[in-house]
Design a protein around this motif. Structure first.
Motif, PDB file in Angstrom:
ATOM      1  N   LEU A   1       0.836  -1.199   0.000  1.00  0.00           N
ATOM      2  CA  LEU A   1       0.000   0.000   0.000  1.00  0.00           C
ATOM      3  C   LEU A   1       0.868   1.245   0.000  1.00  0.00           C
ATOM      4  CD1 LEU A   1      -2.580  -0.936   2.782  1.00  0.00           C
ATOM      5  CD2 LEU A   1      -2.903  -1.063   0.314  1.00  0.00           C
ATOM      6  N   LEU A   2       0.424   2.221  -0.754  1.00  0.00           N
ATOM      7  CA  LEU A   2       1.033   3.545  -0.739  1.00  0.00           C
ATOM      8  C   LEU A   2      -0.043   4.526  -0.307  1.00  0.00           C
ATOM      9  CD1 LEU A   2       3.245   5.637  -1.341  1.00  0.00           C
ATOM     10  CD2 LEU A   2       2.399   5.670  -3.705  1.00  0.00           C
ATOM     11  N   TRP A   3       0.268   5.316   0.697  1.00  0.00           N
ATOM     12  CA  TRP A   3      -0.661   6.342   1.184  1.00  0.00           C
ATOM     13  C   TRP A   3      -0.047   7.685   0.839  1.00  0.00           C
ATOM     14  CZ3 TRP A   3      -4.825   4.991   4.621  1.00  0.00           C
ATOM     15  CH2 TRP A   3      -5.591   6.084   5.027  1.00  0.00           C
ATOM     16  N   LEU A   4      -0.728   8.438  -0.020  1.00  0.00           N
ATOM     17  CA  LEU A   4      -0.269   9.770  -0.396  1.00  0.00           C
ATOM     18  C   LEU A   4      -1.091  10.806   0.354  1.00  0.00           C
ATOM     19  CD1 LEU A   4       0.022   9.333  -4.259  1.00  0.00           C
ATOM     20  CD2 LEU A   4       1.882   9.457  -2.604  1.00  0.00           C
ATOM     21  N   ALA A   5      -0.418  11.801   0.879  1.00  0.00           N
ATOM     22  CA  ALA A   5      -1.095  12.858   1.623  1.00  0.00           C
ATOM     23  C   ALA A   5      -0.609  14.215   1.143  1.00  0.00           C
ATOM     24  CB  ALA A   5      -0.803  12.722   3.121  1.00  0.00           C
ATOM     25  N   GLY A   6      -1.524  15.163   1.094  1.00  0.00           N
ATOM     26  CA  GLY A   6      -1.149  16.543   0.804  1.00  0.00           C
ATOM     27  C   GLY A   6      -0.868  17.264   2.113  1.00  0.00           C
ATOM     28  N   ASP A   7       0.225  17.992   2.164  1.00  0.00           N
ATOM     29  CA  ASP A   7       0.542  18.665   3.427  1.00  0.00           C
ATOM     30  C   ASP A   7      -0.336  19.890   3.676  1.00  0.00           C
ATOM     31  OD1 ASP A   7       1.694  20.543   1.734  1.00  0.00           O
ATOM     32  OD2 ASP A   7       3.644  20.527   2.722  1.00  0.00           O
ATOM     33  N   ALA A   8      -1.142  20.270   2.681  1.00  0.00           N
ATOM     34  CA  ALA A   8      -2.064  21.399   2.855  1.00  0.00           C
ATOM     35  C   ALA A   8      -3.518  20.922   2.782  1.00  0.00           C
ATOM     36  CB  ALA A   8      -1.795  22.460   1.786  1.00  0.00           C
ATOM     37  N   ASP A   9      -3.756  19.662   3.108  1.00  0.00           N
ATOM     38  CA  ASP A   9      -5.105  19.091   3.066  1.00  0.00           C
ATOM     39  C   ASP A   9      -5.946  19.713   4.174  1.00  0.00           C
ATOM     40  OD1 ASP A   9      -7.398  17.468   3.186  1.00  0.00           O
ATOM     41  OD2 ASP A   9      -6.278  15.688   2.595  1.00  0.00           O
TER      42      ASP A   9
ATOM     43  N   LEU B   1      -5.941  16.699  -8.686  1.00  0.00           N
ATOM     44  CA  LEU B   1      -6.533  17.919  -9.239  1.00  0.00           C
ATOM     45  C   LEU B   1      -5.776  19.171  -8.805  1.00  0.00           C
ATOM     46  CD1 LEU B   1     -10.301  17.058  -8.674  1.00  0.00           C
ATOM     47  CD2 LEU B   1      -8.940  16.737 -10.745  1.00  0.00           C
ATOM     48  N   GLU B   2      -4.739  19.001  -8.033  1.00  0.00           N
ATOM     49  CA  GLU B   2      -3.960  20.126  -7.518  1.00  0.00           C
ATOM     50  C   GLU B   2      -2.920  20.574  -8.537  1.00  0.00           C
ATOM     51  OE1 GLU B   2      -4.404  21.440  -4.418  1.00  0.00           O
ATOM     52  OE2 GLU B   2      -5.878  19.986  -3.750  1.00  0.00           O
ATOM     53  N   ARG B   3      -2.410  21.751  -8.340  1.00  0.00           N
ATOM     54  CA  ARG B   3      -1.313  22.236  -9.200  1.00  0.00           C
ATOM     55  C   ARG B   3      -0.082  21.354  -9.073  1.00  0.00           C
ATOM     56  NH1 ARG B   3      -1.587  28.818  -9.112  1.00  0.00           N
ATOM     57  NH2 ARG B   3      -3.749  28.872  -9.782  1.00  0.00           N
TER      58      ARG B   3
ATOM     59  N   TYR C   1       4.325   5.696   3.126  1.00  0.00           N
ATOM     60  CA  TYR C   1       3.691   7.016   3.290  1.00  0.00           C
ATOM     61  C   TYR C   1       4.535   8.080   2.615  1.00  0.00           C
ATOM     62  CZ  TYR C   1       1.538  10.971   5.678  1.00  0.00           C
ATOM     63  OH  TYR C   1       0.872  12.137   5.960  1.00  0.00           O
ATOM     64  N   ARG C   2       3.890   8.876   1.784  1.00  0.00           N
ATOM     65  CA  ARG C   2       4.564   9.991   1.114  1.00  0.00           C
ATOM     66  C   ARG C   2       3.687  11.234   1.241  1.00  0.00           C
ATOM     67  NH1 ARG C   2       7.194   6.096   1.005  1.00  0.00           N
ATOM     68  NH2 ARG C   2       8.559   5.254  -0.591  1.00  0.00           N
ATOM     69  N   VAL C   3       4.328  12.370   1.445  1.00  0.00           N
ATOM     70  CA  VAL C   3       3.633  13.656   1.518  1.00  0.00           C
ATOM     71  C   VAL C   3       3.944  14.452   0.266  1.00  0.00           C
ATOM     72  CG1 VAL C   3       3.425  15.824   2.786  1.00  0.00           C
ATOM     73  CG2 VAL C   3       3.703  13.682   4.033  1.00  0.00           C
ATOM     74  N   VAL C   4       2.913  15.013  -0.334  1.00  0.00           N
ATOM     75  CA  VAL C   4       3.077  15.858  -1.509  1.00  0.00           C
ATOM     76  C   VAL C   4       3.088  17.307  -1.023  1.00  0.00           C
ATOM     77  CG1 VAL C   4       2.174  16.501  -3.762  1.00  0.00           C
ATOM     78  CG2 VAL C   4       1.838  14.170  -2.905  1.00  0.00           C
ATOM     79  N   PRO C   5       4.237  17.975  -1.083  1.00  0.00           N
ATOM     80  CA  PRO C   5       4.316  19.355  -0.607  1.00  0.00           C
ATOM     81  C   PRO C   5       3.381  20.285  -1.386  1.00  0.00           C
ATOM     82  CG  PRO C   5       6.517  18.451  -0.930  1.00  0.00           C
ATOM     83  CD  PRO C   5       5.535  17.478  -1.543  1.00  0.00           C
ATOM     84  N   GLY C   6       2.650  21.100  -0.657  1.00  0.00           N
ATOM     85  CA  GLY C   6       1.781  22.096  -1.269  1.00  0.00           C
ATOM     86  C   GLY C   6       0.456  21.562  -1.767  1.00  0.00           C
ATOM     87  N   ALA C   7       0.225  20.265  -1.651  1.00  0.00           N
ATOM     88  CA  ALA C   7      -1.019  19.669  -2.159  1.00  0.00           C
ATOM     89  C   ALA C   7      -2.107  19.717  -1.104  1.00  0.00           C
ATOM     90  CB  ALA C   7      -0.782  18.230  -2.588  1.00  0.00           C
ATOM     91  N   GLY C   8      -3.339  19.828  -1.590  1.00  0.00           N
ATOM     92  CA  GLY C   8      -4.498  19.775  -0.712  1.00  0.00           C
ATOM     93  C   GLY C   8      -5.102  18.388  -0.725  1.00  0.00           C
ATOM     94  N   HIS C   9      -6.424  18.316  -0.641  1.00  0.00           N
ATOM     95  CA  HIS C   9      -7.118  17.041  -0.504  1.00  0.00           C
ATOM     96  C   HIS C   9      -7.267  16.274  -1.824  1.00  0.00           C
ATOM     97  CE1 HIS C   9      -9.661  14.206   1.581  1.00  0.00           C
ATOM     98  NE2 HIS C   9     -10.557  14.296   0.607  1.00  0.00           N
ATOM     99  N   ASP C  10      -7.451  16.951  -2.931  1.00  0.00           N
ATOM    100  CA  ASP C  10      -7.657  16.296  -4.228  1.00  0.00           C
ATOM    101  C   ASP C  10      -6.337  16.234  -4.984  1.00  0.00           C
ATOM    102  OD1 ASP C  10     -10.460  15.844  -3.984  1.00  0.00           O
ATOM    103  OD2 ASP C  10     -10.764  17.988  -4.307  1.00  0.00           O
ATOM    104  N   LEU C  11      -5.510  15.293  -4.602  1.00  0.00           N
ATOM    105  CA  LEU C  11      -4.126  15.246  -5.068  1.00  0.00           C
ATOM    106  C   LEU C  11      -3.964  15.349  -6.584  1.00  0.00           C
ATOM    107  CD1 LEU C  11      -2.758  12.527  -2.656  1.00  0.00           C
ATOM    108  CD2 LEU C  11      -2.269  14.974  -2.610  1.00  0.00           C
TER     109      LEU C  11
END
Length: 77
Positions: free
Chosen positions: A20-28, A59-61, A47-57
């Motif tokens: 399993l890979l869990w991706l999270a946005g640090d601005a969620d 669909l984010e910039r 577990y990986r964090v996407v810097p600057g991403a919100g909840h809809d990984l």
């Protein structure tokens, strides 16, 4: 349906037989990053964090960063 308790129950971690890979946005703003980290740990997920991403990984910039993290994880696996 995941938030409709009578219809959905999370799988027991020991019942999951795939990596399993869990991706999270640090601005969620919906699910805080520490909560996501705890959930990933519960399932034994990478577990990986996407810097600057919100909840809809995707669909984010930062979607290209999300795709890169996912690709790298799959190649490694």
């Amino acid at each position: 349906l995941q938030y409709t308790a009578p219809l959905w129950r999370p799988a027991a971690p020991e019942a999951i037989r795939t990596p399993l890979l869990w991706l999270a946005g640090d601005a969620d703003a919906v699910i805080p990053e520490p909560v996501q980290r705890r959930s990933a740990s519960y399932y034994g997920a990478d577990y990986r964090v996407v810097p600057g991403a919100g909840h809809d990984l995707m669909l984010e910039r930062s979607s290209a960063d999300t795709a890169r993290l996912l690709h790298e994880w799959l190649v490694h696996r």
